[in-house]
Design a protein around this motif. Sequence first.
Motif, mmCIF file in Angstrom:
data_model
loop_
_atom_site.group_PDB
_atom_site.id
_atom_site.type_symbol
_atom_site.label_atom_id
_atom_site.label_comp_id
_atom_site.label_asym_id
_atom_site.label_seq_id
_atom_site.Cartn_x
_atom_site.Cartn_y
_atom_site.Cartn_z
ATOM 1 N N SER A 188 -3.411 -0.406 4.805
ATOM 2 C CA SER A 188 -2.375 -0.230 3.794
ATOM 3 C C SER A 188 -2.562 1.125 3.122
ATOM 4 N N ARG A 189 -1.563 1.499 2.350
ATOM 5 C CA ARG A 189 -1.614 2.813 1.691
ATOM 6 C C ARG A 189 -1.110 2.677 0.257
ATOM 7 N N ASP A 190 -1.824 3.288 -0.653
ATOM 8 C CA ASP A 190 -1.409 3.354 -2.058
ATOM 9 C C ASP A 190 -1.002 4.793 -2.328
ATOM 10 N N THR B 242 -6.332 -5.082 8.352
ATOM 11 C CA THR B 242 -5.040 -4.644 7.843
ATOM 12 C C THR B 242 -5.187 -3.277 7.187
ATOM 13 N N THR C 180 2.257 0.196 11.019
ATOM 14 C CA THR C 180 0.838 0.138 11.361
ATOM 15 C C THR C 180 0.656 -0.327 12.807
#
Length: 127
Positions: A72-74, A70, A59
């Motif tokens: 993020s990735r699921d 922040t 990132t």
Amino acid sequence: VQLQASGGGSVQAGGSLRLSCAASGRTLSRITTAWFRQAPGKEREFVGNIRRSGYGGTTSYADSVKGRFTISRDNAKNTVYLQMNSLKFDDTAVYYCGAAERHLAGPMIRRDDYNYWGQGTQVTVSS
């Protein structure tokens, strides 16, 4: 690729919000996804991005949000998130998620680096 951004709203300074960018038609873990924002009368500016998993899923953030936001990735949900903490009045903007069909060697902080865009979600921070 179709992107659907959601999660915006109104919050007081110091509060938090989490934005979501759900994708269809492409697996987000295989491409670079970014968040940009645009305040009234201003250009769309880079907030942060997350690289494809094949390049470490790293990132990067704009200096103005570093340490507060922040990404993020699921992968199971094919969704990228933007967690925003310690929100400031200057964070007020429409937030857009973008996806890049091509991986570029540079930092990928330019609007033109991204081919696909979601519809935007409004974030309003009151002081």
